[in-house]
Design a protein around this motif. Structure first.
Motif, mmCIF file in Angstrom:
data_model
loop_
_atom_site.group_PDB
_atom_site.id
_atom_site.type_symbol
_atom_site.label_atom_id
_atom_site.label_comp_id
_atom_site.label_asym_id
_atom_site.label_seq_id
_atom_site.Cartn_x
_atom_site.Cartn_y
_atom_site.Cartn_z
ATOM 1 N N GLU A 397 44.028 5.127 93.816
ATOM 2 C CA GLU A 397 43.069 3.969 93.210
ATOM 3 C C GLU A 397 41.910 4.881 91.865
ATOM 4 O OE1 GLU A 397 39.603 2.886 95.583
ATOM 5 O OE2 GLU A 397 40.774 1.741 97.300
ATOM 6 N N ASN A 398 42.372 6.186 91.259
ATOM 7 C CA ASN A 398 42.010 6.817 90.002
ATOM 8 C C ASN A 398 42.701 8.019 90.094
ATOM 9 O OD1 ASN A 398 40.562 8.977 90.945
ATOM 10 N ND2 ASN A 398 39.280 7.280 92.451
ATOM 11 N N VAL A 399 42.744 8.363 88.915
ATOM 12 C CA VAL A 399 43.373 9.104 88.333
ATOM 13 C C VAL A 399 42.774 10.465 88.788
ATOM 14 C CG1 VAL A 399 44.637 10.783 86.535
ATOM 15 C CG2 VAL A 399 44.316 8.133 85.886
ATOM 16 N N ALA A 400 41.657 10.495 88.823
ATOM 17 C CA ALA A 400 41.545 12.171 89.451
ATOM 18 C C ALA A 400 41.932 12.697 90.948
ATOM 19 C CB ALA A 400 39.591 12.276 89.639
ATOM 20 N N ASP A 401 41.420 11.154 91.915
ATOM 21 C CA ASP A 401 42.171 11.410 93.261
ATOM 22 C C ASP A 401 43.597 11.617 93.202
ATOM 23 O OD1 ASP A 401 39.137 11.236 93.927
ATOM 24 O OD2 ASP A 401 40.670 8.988 94.908
ATOM 25 N N ALA A 402 44.398 11.384 92.358
ATOM 26 C CA ALA A 402 46.103 11.427 92.600
ATOM 27 C C ALA A 402 46.127 12.866 91.440
ATOM 28 C CB ALA A 402 46.643 10.459 91.647
ATOM 29 N N LEU A 403 45.154 13.366 90.304
ATOM 30 C CA LEU A 403 45.182 15.163 90.390
ATOM 31 C C LEU A 403 45.050 15.668 91.350
ATOM 32 C CD1 LEU A 403 46.710 16.838 88.114
ATOM 33 C CD2 LEU A 403 44.338 16.295 86.985
ATOM 34 N N HIS A 404 43.638 15.405 91.882
ATOM 35 C CA HIS A 404 43.340 16.366 93.045
ATOM 36 C C HIS A 404 44.101 16.510 94.100
ATOM 37 C CE1 HIS A 404 40.365 18.670 96.116
ATOM 38 N NE2 HIS A 404 40.957 17.763 96.854
ATOM 39 N N ALA A 405 44.836 15.587 94.545
ATOM 40 C CA ALA A 405 46.132 15.575 96.139
ATOM 41 C C ALA A 405 47.308 16.545 95.627
ATOM 42 C CB ALA A 405 46.621 14.025 96.099
ATOM 43 N N ALA A 406 47.563 15.625 93.977
ATOM 44 C CA ALA A 406 48.944 17.153 93.962
ATOM 45 C C ALA A 406 48.545 17.885 93.789
ATOM 46 C CB ALA A 406 49.663 16.003 91.934
ATOM 47 N N ARG A 407 47.746 18.309 93.257
ATOM 48 C CA ARG A 407 46.700 20.341 92.924
ATOM 49 C C ARG A 407 46.842 20.615 94.670
ATOM 50 N NH1 ARG A 407 42.892 18.595 88.147
ATOM 51 N NH2 ARG A 407 44.521 19.920 86.551
ATOM 52 N N ALA A 408 46.092 19.951 95.030
ATOM 53 C CA ALA A 408 46.517 20.688 96.889
ATOM 54 C C ALA A 408 47.227 20.627 97.578
ATOM 55 C CB ALA A 408 45.187 18.633 97.080
ATOM 56 N N SER A 409 48.582 20.386 97.173
ATOM 57 C CA SER A 409 50.266 20.016 97.800
ATOM 58 C C SER A 409 50.852 21.101 96.902
ATOM 59 C CB SER A 409 51.140 18.612 97.251
ATOM 60 O OG SER A 409 49.893 17.639 98.402
ATOM 61 N N ALA A 410 51.353 21.188 95.572
ATOM 62 C CA ALA A 410 51.449 21.906 94.695
ATOM 63 C C ALA A 410 51.058 23.653 95.092
ATOM 64 C CB ALA A 410 51.487 21.702 93.408
ATOM 65 N N GLY A 411 52.691 24.008 95.404
ATOM 66 C CA GLY A 411 53.094 26.132 95.570
ATOM 67 C C GLY A 411 51.811 26.537 93.659
ATOM 68 N N GLU A 412 52.029 27.375 93.802
ATOM 69 C CA GLU A 412 51.849 28.202 92.663
ATOM 70 C C GLU A 412 53.359 28.076 91.431
ATOM 71 O OE1 GLU A 412 51.481 32.727 91.106
ATOM 72 O OE2 GLU A 412 50.178 32.148 92.594
ATOM 73 N N ASN A 413 54.658 28.168 92.426
ATOM 74 C CA ASN A 413 55.630 26.963 91.384
ATOM 75 C C ASN A 413 55.839 26.792 91.744
ATOM 76 O OD1 ASN A 413 56.575 30.705 91.184
ATOM 77 N ND2 ASN A 413 56.694 31.083 93.775
ATOM 78 N N ASP A 414 55.189 25.493 91.917
ATOM 79 C CA ASP A 414 55.616 24.348 91.628
ATOM 80 C C ASP A 414 55.352 23.740 89.857
ATOM 81 O OD1 ASP A 414 56.163 23.983 94.373
ATOM 82 O OD2 ASP A 414 55.237 22.386 95.365
ATOM 83 N N LEU A 415 55.419 22.140 89.593
ATOM 84 C CA LEU A 415 54.707 21.986 88.266
ATOM 85 C C LEU A 415 54.734 20.456 88.930
ATOM 86 C CD1 LEU A 415 56.854 21.578 85.397
ATOM 87 C CD2 LEU A 415 56.514 19.609 85.728
ATOM 88 N N ILE A 416 53.425 20.114 88.302
ATOM 89 C CA ILE A 416 52.768 18.622 88.641
ATOM 90 C C ILE A 416 52.865 17.958 86.810
ATOM 91 C CG2 ILE A 416 50.399 17.781 88.928
ATOM 92 C CD1 ILE A 416 49.702 19.915 90.077
ATOM 93 N N TYR A 417 54.335 17.065 87.199
ATOM 94 C CA TYR A 417 53.585 16.518 85.605
ATOM 95 C C TYR A 417 53.347 15.195 85.271
ATOM 96 C CZ TYR A 417 55.277 13.308 82.262
ATOM 97 O OH TYR A 417 55.660 12.279 80.482
ATOM 98 N N ILE A 418 51.915 14.869 84.585
ATOM 99 C CA ILE A 418 51.296 13.717 84.638
ATOM 100 C C ILE A 418 51.847 12.713 83.012
ATOM 101 C CG2 ILE A 418 48.869 12.718 84.440
ATOM 102 C CD1 ILE A 418 47.923 16.109 84.615
ATOM 103 N N GLY A 419 51.990 11.386 83.740
ATOM 104 C CA GLY A 419 52.477 10.510 82.430
ATOM 105 C C GLY A 419 52.854 9.070 83.048
ATOM 106 N N GLY A 420 52.769 8.902 82.277
ATOM 107 C CA GLY A 420 53.340 7.243 82.333
ATOM 108 C C GLY A 420 52.506 5.846 81.823
ATOM 109 N N SER A 421 51.598 6.670 81.448
ATOM 110 C CA SER A 421 50.280 5.758 80.167
ATOM 111 C C SER A 421 49.713 6.535 80.163
ATOM 112 C CB SER A 421 50.138 4.977 80.964
ATOM 113 O OG SER A 421 48.412 4.334 80.523
#
Length: 430
Positions: A397-421
């Motif tokens: 429902e919001n960016v904070a929750d989405a980013l928190h979920a991505a960080r919780a799932s990502a490993g140290e050697n992963d990459l998180i991209y934030i964008g679209g808008s």
């Protein structure tokens, strides 16, 4: 009113395109001209540089401002939209306009605001022009909004007009062909005023040539002069080196810049051509150019373009939101080594999703979300439409929750991209 109350007044009283879309769009400059008359044409008290284009105009504006600032000129910079604070839109030598000035300006001019009912962008541009005049800048770099011909900034008579490139964005306002969009952007070209075109495109050059000939405005194609030979990034993307071949003098030069998106190489070409065009009025030495381009972020507060938010895991935020911009950003992502890719994505409701989905990697894990603006597309609708194109993930429902979920799932050697808008990136930065 205090500063917070002033912003609430502006947002409540004035239609803002970024938030509301079509309701804020106007088909003429009547209100802009009346506002300008009310403030007694403040933009006429200092030279200006006008920058338009589909992509890159913000980066180009900030780089030009950084160079002029480094050379010792008191430099105004007007850009949009802001990411964290309204005051980012109006700066002098990198310092944001004061809260007190914003508050006093709105309080002192409530009568004309209520009488003319300008757009948010109208009054913001008027505020910038007024501020730069009162603060006695030597020069101001003025970025247009989405268009050109009908843009609220298009009452200035600049010393140079800059058009970075043309792409298909905001087509419901600017037209659905490159030719049509180019004609809107070409509206900033003024009589006998030099024009710099950053990216030479077969579909648009005739438009610029015709307009320039009509107004006796000499046009320079920056990409005719400079050829991009190589782009290399340092780890962890603190700077990048861009090697150019200058066809005019037949030599190669390597520039270090702190804006590390690969698309910045094209913007650098535009900046160098622009600085060359104004060298008689505002000379910037090679030393000052080199120093400025290495610290554009520090000198101007520029954020949101290939912005590294973390290194473990590598987290990148970028405001690219149309086909042309996203194509380059996705190409750069593909050149990075990582284990898994996590994409935090949200868009506004007027985007051509089919074109955007074609560019996004199907192997990534997606976190579909929405920013806190009325124009944001519902995250569940975005998820369902993306699923039909082979992109899979959950909605938040919001960016904070989405980013928190991505960080919780990502490993140290992963990459998180934030964008679209732009607004998704803005909320991620907070």
């Amino acid at each position: 009113m205090n500063y917070s109350e002033t912003l609430e007044f502006l947002y409540a009283q004035l239609p803002m395109y970024q938030r509301e879309g079509k309701a804020a769009y106007k088909a003429n400059l009547d209100v802009t001209i009346k506002l300008d008359e009310h403030f007694r044409h403040p933009h006429q008290f200092y030279p200006t540089i006008h920058v338009a284009g589909t992509n890159g105009k913000g980066s180009v504006s900030h780089m030009i401002a950084a160079a002029l600032q480094q050379a010792g000129f008191r430099t105004g910079l007007y850009t949009s939209p802001h990411l964290l604070d309204f005051r980012e839109r109006i700066r002098i030598d990198g310092e944001m306009i004061t809260e007190k000035y914003v508050t006093n300006f709105v309080e002192d001019n409530q009568r004309i605001i209520k009488e003319l009912k300008p757009s948010f962008f109208d009054i913001t541009a008027a505020m910038a022009f007024d501020y730069f005049a009162r603060e006695r800048v030597d020069v101001a770099v003025i970025e247009t909004g989405m268009g050109g011909r009908l843009d609220s900034t298009n009452i200035i008579n600049p010393i140079v007009s800059v058009i970075t490139n043309i792409g298909l964005d905001h087509t419901h306002f600017l037209g659905n062909t490159l030719d049509a969009v180019a004609r809107e952007k070409a509206g900033i070209i003024k009589k006998e005023t030099p024009v710099i075109v950053g990216e030479k495109q077969a579909e648009t050059m005739e438009v610029f040539a015709e307009k320039s000939q009509e107004l006796a405005a000499p046009v320079t194609n920056a990409s005719d002069r400079f050829e991009i030979l190589s782009i290399t990034s340092s780890a962890p993307f603190a700077t990048q080196k861009v090697t150019l071949y200058d066809r005019f003098i037949g030599e190669e030069f390597t520039w270090k810049i702190d804006l590390t998106g690969h698309y910045q190489a094209k913007n650098l070409v535009t900046v160098l051509a622009t600085l060359d065009a104004i060298r008689d009025k505002f000379p910037v030495s090679d030393k000052d150019r080199n120093l400025a381009l290495r610290k554009v972020r520090d000198k101007t507060g520029f954020r949101g373009r290939w912005d590294i938010l973390d290194t473990h895991p590598l987290t990148v935020a970028d405001t690219a939101h149309n086909t042309e911009g996203l194509t380059i950003v996705m190409d750069q992502l593909n050149q990075i080594e990582f284990k898994n890719l996590h994409m935090v994505i949200g868009v506004v409701d007027d985007k051509s999703l089919s074109n955007i989905f074609k560019l996004l990697p199907q192997s990534a894990a997606y976190y579909f979300t929405r920013s806190k603006i009325p124009r944001a597309l519902n995250e569940r609708v975005l998820r369902d439409k993306a699923y039909a194109s082979g992109l899979h993930g959950e909605s938040y429902e919001n960016v904070a929750d989405a980013l928190h979920a991505a960080r919780a799932s990502a490993g140290e050697n992963d990459l998180i991209y934030i964008g679209g808008s732009t607004f998704v990136v803005a909320e991620a930065l907070t």
